[in-house]
Design a protein around this motif. Structure first.
Motif, PDB file in Angstrom:
ATOM      1  N   PRO A 351       0.862  -1.218  -0.043  1.00 26.12           N
ATOM      2  CA  PRO A 351      -0.069  -0.099   0.006  1.00 26.12           C
ATOM      3  C   PRO A 351       0.970   1.282  -0.007  1.00 26.12           C
ATOM      4  N   ALA A 352       0.585   2.220  -0.531  1.00 26.66           N
ATOM      5  CA  ALA A 352       1.023   3.740  -0.922  1.00 26.66           C
ATOM      6  C   ALA A 352       0.088   4.546   0.011  1.00 26.66           C
ATOM      7  N   THR A 353       0.935   5.694   0.553  1.00 26.79           N
ATOM      8  CA  THR A 353       0.298   6.661   1.011  1.00 26.79           C
ATOM      9  C   THR A 353       0.866   8.006   0.575  1.00 26.79           C
ATOM     10  N   VAL A 380      -3.965  10.097   1.611  1.00 24.18           N
ATOM     11  CA  VAL A 380      -4.198   8.757   1.566  1.00 24.18           C
ATOM     12  C   VAL A 380      -3.490   8.295   2.805  1.00 24.18           C
ATOM     13  N   SER A 381      -4.144   8.108   3.825  1.00 27.18           N
ATOM     14  CA  SER A 381      -3.547   7.551   5.187  1.00 27.18           C
ATOM     15  C   SER A 381      -3.290   6.012   5.298  1.00 27.18           C
ATOM     16  N   PRO A 382      -2.351   5.797   6.260  1.00 31.03           N
ATOM     17  CA  PRO A 382      -1.994   4.432   6.367  1.00 31.03           C
ATOM     18  C   PRO A 382      -3.150   3.705   7.131  1.00 31.03           C
ATOM     19  N   HIS A 585      25.091   9.680   1.068  1.00 29.25           N
ATOM     20  CA  HIS A 585      25.715   9.135   1.994  1.00 29.25           C
ATOM     21  C   HIS A 585      24.785   8.704   3.030  1.00 29.25           C
ATOM     22  N   SER A 586      23.869   8.112   2.784  1.00 36.69           N
ATOM     23  CA  SER A 586      23.005   7.719   3.654  1.00 36.69           C
ATOM     24  C   SER A 586      23.474   6.520   4.161  1.00 36.69           C
ATOM     25  N   HIS A 587      23.016   5.914   5.661  1.00 38.23           N
ATOM     26  CA  HIS A 587      23.746   5.219   6.289  1.00 38.23           C
ATOM     27  C   HIS A 587      23.529   3.679   5.555  1.00 38.23           C
ATOM     28  N   HIS A 588      24.592   2.937   5.381  1.00 35.69           N
ATOM     29  CA  HIS A 588      24.855   1.815   4.721  1.00 35.69           C
ATOM     30  C   HIS A 588      24.199   0.673   5.829  1.00 35.69           C
ATOM     31  N   GLY A 589      23.536  -0.333   5.008  1.00 40.83           N
ATOM     32  CA  GLY A 589      22.810  -1.251   5.997  1.00 40.83           C
ATOM     33  C   GLY A 589      21.561  -0.870   6.668  1.00 40.83           C
ATOM     34  N   GLY A 590      21.078   0.206   6.636  1.00 40.18           N
ATOM     35  CA  GLY A 590      19.897   0.599   7.247  1.00 40.18           C
ATOM     36  C   GLY A 590      18.701  -0.089   6.381  1.00 40.18           C
ATOM     37  N   LEU A 591      17.661  -0.628   7.061  1.00 40.22           N
ATOM     38  CA  LEU A 591      16.359  -0.954   6.593  1.00 40.22           C
ATOM     39  C   LEU A 591      15.197  -0.019   7.033  1.00 40.22           C
ATOM     40  N   THR A 592      14.441   0.517   6.006  1.00 43.29           N
ATOM     41  CA  THR A 592      13.569   1.464   6.152  1.00 43.29           C
ATOM     42  C   THR A 592      12.079   1.119   6.108  1.00 43.29           C
ATOM     43  N   ALA A 593      11.183   1.992   6.429  1.00 47.85           N
ATOM     44  CA  ALA A 593       9.770   1.540   6.480  1.00 47.85           C
ATOM     45  C   ALA A 593       9.499   1.731   4.884  1.00 47.85           C
ATOM     46  N   PRO A 594       8.872   0.701   4.271  1.00 46.11           N
ATOM     47  CA  PRO A 594       8.413   0.927   2.822  1.00 46.11           C
ATOM     48  C   PRO A 594       6.964   1.688   2.736  1.00 46.11           C
ATOM     49  N   MET A 595       6.468   2.016   3.851  1.00 46.98           N
ATOM     50  CA  MET A 595       5.145   2.924   3.798  1.00 46.98           C
ATOM     51  C   MET A 595       4.792   3.359   5.267  1.00 46.98           C
ATOM     52  N   ASN A 596       4.060   4.321   5.275  1.00 45.88           N
ATOM     53  CA  ASN A 596       3.645   4.829   6.417  1.00 45.88           C
ATOM     54  C   ASN A 596       2.771   3.662   7.060  1.00 45.88           C
ATOM     55  N   GLY A 597       2.809   3.524   8.659  1.00 46.70           N
ATOM     56  CA  GLY A 597       2.333   2.385   9.242  1.00 46.70           C
ATOM     57  C   GLY A 597       2.654   2.517  10.724  1.00 46.70           C
ATOM     58  N   LEU A 619       5.262  -4.690  10.128  1.00 50.95           N
ATOM     59  CA  LEU A 619       4.742  -3.149  10.058  1.00 50.95           C
ATOM     60  C   LEU A 619       3.084  -3.532   9.692  1.00 50.95           C
ATOM     61  N   GLU A 620       2.392  -2.719  10.251  1.00 54.49           N
ATOM     62  CA  GLU A 620       0.870  -2.693   9.845  1.00 54.49           C
ATOM     63  C   GLU A 620       0.604  -1.443   9.004  1.00 54.49           C
ATOM     64  N   ALA A 621      -0.169  -1.422   7.830  1.00 56.94           N
ATOM     65  CA  ALA A 621      -0.592  -0.582   7.256  1.00 56.94           C
ATOM     66  C   ALA A 621      -1.725  -0.839   6.282  1.00 56.94           C
ATOM     67  N   MET A 622      -2.677   0.056   6.515  1.00 53.26           N
ATOM     68  CA  MET A 622      -4.077  -0.227   5.689  1.00 53.26           C
ATOM     69  C   MET A 622      -4.543  -1.666   5.908  1.00 53.26           C
ATOM     70  N   LYS A 623      -4.583  -2.019   7.267  1.00 54.70           N
ATOM     71  CA  LYS A 623      -5.136  -3.410   7.879  1.00 54.70           C
ATOM     72  C   LYS A 623      -4.571  -4.793   7.295  1.00 54.70           C
ATOM     73  N   MET A 624      -3.286  -4.537   6.620  1.00 50.33           N
ATOM     74  CA  MET A 624      -2.319  -5.596   6.212  1.00 50.33           C
ATOM     75  C   MET A 624      -1.159  -5.418   6.892  1.00 50.33           C
ATOM     76  N   GLU A 625      -0.601  -6.843   7.270  1.00 50.17           N
ATOM     77  CA  GLU A 625       0.673  -6.899   7.704  1.00 50.17           C
ATOM     78  C   GLU A 625       1.717  -6.868   6.744  1.00 50.17           C
ATOM     79  N   HIS A 626       2.959  -6.510   7.032  1.00 52.58           N
ATOM     80  CA  HIS A 626       4.112  -6.367   6.093  1.00 52.58           C
ATOM     81  C   HIS A 626       5.317  -6.841   6.949  1.00 52.58           C
TER      82      HIS A 626
END
Length: 660
Positions: A351-353, A380-382, A585-597, A619-626
């Motif tokens: 889902p996208a927000t 469009v909210s999460p 120069h963003s931090h190497h190895g960082g895993l980020t949230a793919p969407m708001n949630g 992560l839960e977004a739009m009633k689905m888990e990821h």
């Protein structure tokens, strides 16, 4: 029963749809909304609005007491539940009846019988309706499900007993995946429906999903309004629906319709409902479930019958009988519907927000219909389902409906939020879809065509973008001060040749471009200086004896230009080289949230070693888990989130130090 004011206990396109029909029948309408939905489209279209507060469904749209209170405060005599949320909740139906209000749905007893997938399957088994092998019992422990899955044979399908729409549904390929899948499905079901009970059944390969629309009144009359094919799905949720189902013989259509009516009559059903079947290649059908509500895809049934099902719901709630008999139900032409979602097909349909910076629906007309719950500028909210709306086309033949719907998709423009618009075009244009070669494995089978790897944008795109960008900027300046010399776009410089150079960025790729150059458009040379006319970029083609012009959608919203290219709308902005260097120069190895949630599970600790594919955060977004999983083996160096925390897209969640 008298109904003068109707409260719609839902949001989005279904709330708008119900309110429009209610107003056409002379009723006043009441919208309920969460705190963040205060300016939503369904609120703007209502006569009255009641703020439920909160943001998540559990804080707003799932609060029965607040909904009853809202009906009383607004003077509503009846409540329409829409679909999703509490639409199949027997306790909600009883609470409405106990409050002396009218529920635009079936009796609570019917919801009890069919609202639970487990109870429904037991009832159908007793009635002799063929079922898919499975376990539908009360025990919910992992050992019971493990034993049932072993008896049935993998792959199996976990399903929420009280839900639908793909929420709380997981395919499990092997025993080692069962425990994690069951826990995740139970959490999804609890969050979406307030009920974590599950059932498990054999995952049937290459089935078609065919459902029957039934309608019953309070006088014992019940009929079926033919069938819909809903086989094209992603994440076990429908994407394309059509009516009637291609290839069904009149005998099979009648058999399925009569079985659906028998099921509805067995539980004293009233109102609109849908009986869903799996149909195999031999023409055998198996009962799946009954949805005791109006379905998202009801417009295709309305298109082929000419009936207004929401109006029927209101009339049946008033105590009126069905206006026609089974023999009088019309069946005219063919209709196809697609669901427009805010989601990223290139990223497993996550889902996208965001804000709808651009939103333009296809114009209505003969055989063309758009049902939506959003407008340009909406957020469009999460917290809710990511569906923006539906496009429906009717034709005298399936092919006419398909081509008409493709034209509607071409006329639909959405910017600011990722959508499945281009994906829908590819589905409808696919030869297998045109040939009605349908089953629930359609998308994965044709994945290479439907979900192509993103390719590099050609020089012609950047040339067209530069022309449109510079001309749109000049138009903006000219509208502010038409006599200003700064409105000219000549690129004049003292003592040297006139020249304009743009640094543009699209899809994370930057390019330095000079407007007015020649480039290739699908193998054809464009002349310099493509002209922007309104919302279209007119690009000319050089040919030996003639010139051909092409029109591309090119729309400016603030600092962003939205340019159509090969059926997709791309967002183009000015490129800032300094910001790009900083981003690199963003931090190497960082895993980020793919969407708001919101973070529902943190599964690892700092210092823990993990293998590739290990689930780190849920992560839960739009009633689905990821699940956020480790891309490679390594050690968790740091955690930047906690359970219950709301996070934005791009927020760092886990720092993983690779072993390599």
């Amino acid at each position: 029963m008298t109904i003068t004011t109707l409260l719609v206990a839902n949001r989005g396109e279904i709330a708008c749809r119900v309110m429009r029909t209610a107003k056409a029948l002379g009723l006043k309408t009441v919208a309920v909304h969460s705190a963040i939905d205060a300016n939503a489209r369904h609120v703007r279209e209502a006569d009255l609005a009641v703020n439920l507060g909160g943001a998540k469904p559990a804080e707003s749209y799932l609060l029965v007491d607040k909904l009853i209170e809202a009906a009383r405060a607004s003077g509503a005599q009846a409540i329409h539940p829409g679909y999703g949320f509490l639409s199949e909740n027997a306790g909600f139906a009883r609470a409405i009846e106990d409050a002396g209000l009218i529920f635009l749905g079936p009796p609570a007893s019917a919801i009890d019988a069919m609202g639970s997938k487990s109870a429904a399957k037991a009832l159908m088994e007793e009635a002799g309706v063929p079922l898919v092998p499975g376990y539908h019992g009360e025990a919910q422990d992992i050992e019971t499900f493990r034993a049932a899955a072993k008896r049935i044979g993998y792959p199996v399908l976990l399903k929420a007993a009280a839900g639908g729409g793909g929420k709380g549904m997981k395919v499990v390929e092997r025993e080692s995946e069962l425990a994690e899948a069951l826990a995740s499905a139970q959490r999804e079901a609890q969050a979406a429906f307030g009920d974590s009970r599950m059932l498990v059944e054999k995952y049937v390969l290459k089935p078609r999903h065919v459902e029957i629309q039934v309608f019953a009144d309070r006088h014992g009359n019940c009929l079926y309004l033919f069938e819909r094919d809903c086989s094209i799905q992603r994440r076990h949720q429908k994407v394309v629906e059509e009516a009637p189902a291609p290839g069904l013989t009149p005998e099979l259509r009648r058999a399925m319709g009569e079985a659906a009516v028998k099921a509805a009559q067995a539980i004293g059903y009233v109102g609109a409902g849908t009986v869903e079947f799996l149909l195999d290649e031999r023409g055998d059908f198996f009962f799946m479930e009954m949805n005791t509500r109006l379905q998202v895809e009801h417009p295709v049934t309305e298109a082929i019958t000419g009936l207004d099902l929401v109006a029927w719901q209101i009339r049946v709630a008033r105590g009126e009988p069905l206006p026609i008999t089974q023999e009088q139900v019309p069946l005219n032409g063919h209709a196809i519907e697609v669901r427009l979602y805010a989601e990223d097909p290139d990223n497993d349909f996550l889902p996208a927000t965001g804000t709808l910076a651009l939103y333009r629906e296809a114009a209505a007309g003969a055989g063309r219909r758009s049902d939506s719950g959003v407008a340009e500028g909406d957020v469009v909210s999460p917290f809710y389902d990511p569906m923006l709306g539906k496009l429906i086309a009717w034709g005298e033949s399936r092919e006419e409906a398909r081509l008409r719907l493709l034209a509607m998709l071409d006329d639909t423009l959405v910017g600011g939020v990722k959508t499945n618009l281009a994906f829908l075009r590819r589905v409808l244009a696919h030869p297998a879809f045109a040939a009605a070669e349908l089953d629930t494995g359609f998308i994965p089978r044709h994945q290479d065509v439907l979900l192509p790897l993103p390719g590099e944008l050609p020089d012609a795109f950047w040339q067209a973008a530069a022309d449109a960008f510079i001309q749109s900027e000049a138009e903006q300046r000219r509208s502010d001060d038409p006599h200003s010399p700064w409105s000219a776009r000549s690129g004049w410089r003292a003592g040297v040749a006139a020249e304009t150079e743009l640094h543009l960025v699209c899809n994370g790729v930057g390019r330095k471009v000079r407007p007015g150059g020649n480039a290739q458009l699908q193998g054809e040379t464009l002349t310099c200086g493509s002209q922007l006319a309104g919302d279209a970029l007119i690009a000319s083609k050089l040919a030996p004896t003639t010139a051909v012009q092409r029109r591309l959608h090119a729309i400016r919203r603030g600092d962003t230009l939205y340019l159509e290219w090969n059926g997709e709308l791309h967002a183009i902005t000015r490129f800032d080289p300094i910001a790009e260097v900083e981003a690199s120069h963003s931090h190497h190895g960082g895993l980020t949230a793919p969407m708001n949630g919101s973070i529902v599970r943190v599964l690892v600790e700092a210092g823990q070693r993990v293998e590739a594919g290990t689930a780190l955060v849920v992560l839960e977004a739009m009633k689905m888990e990821h699940s956020i999983r480790a891309p490679q083996a390594g050690t968790v160096k740091a955690l930047y989130c906690v359970e219950g925390e709301l996070v934005s897209e791009g927020t760092a969640l886990v720092e993983l130090e690779s072993e390599s």
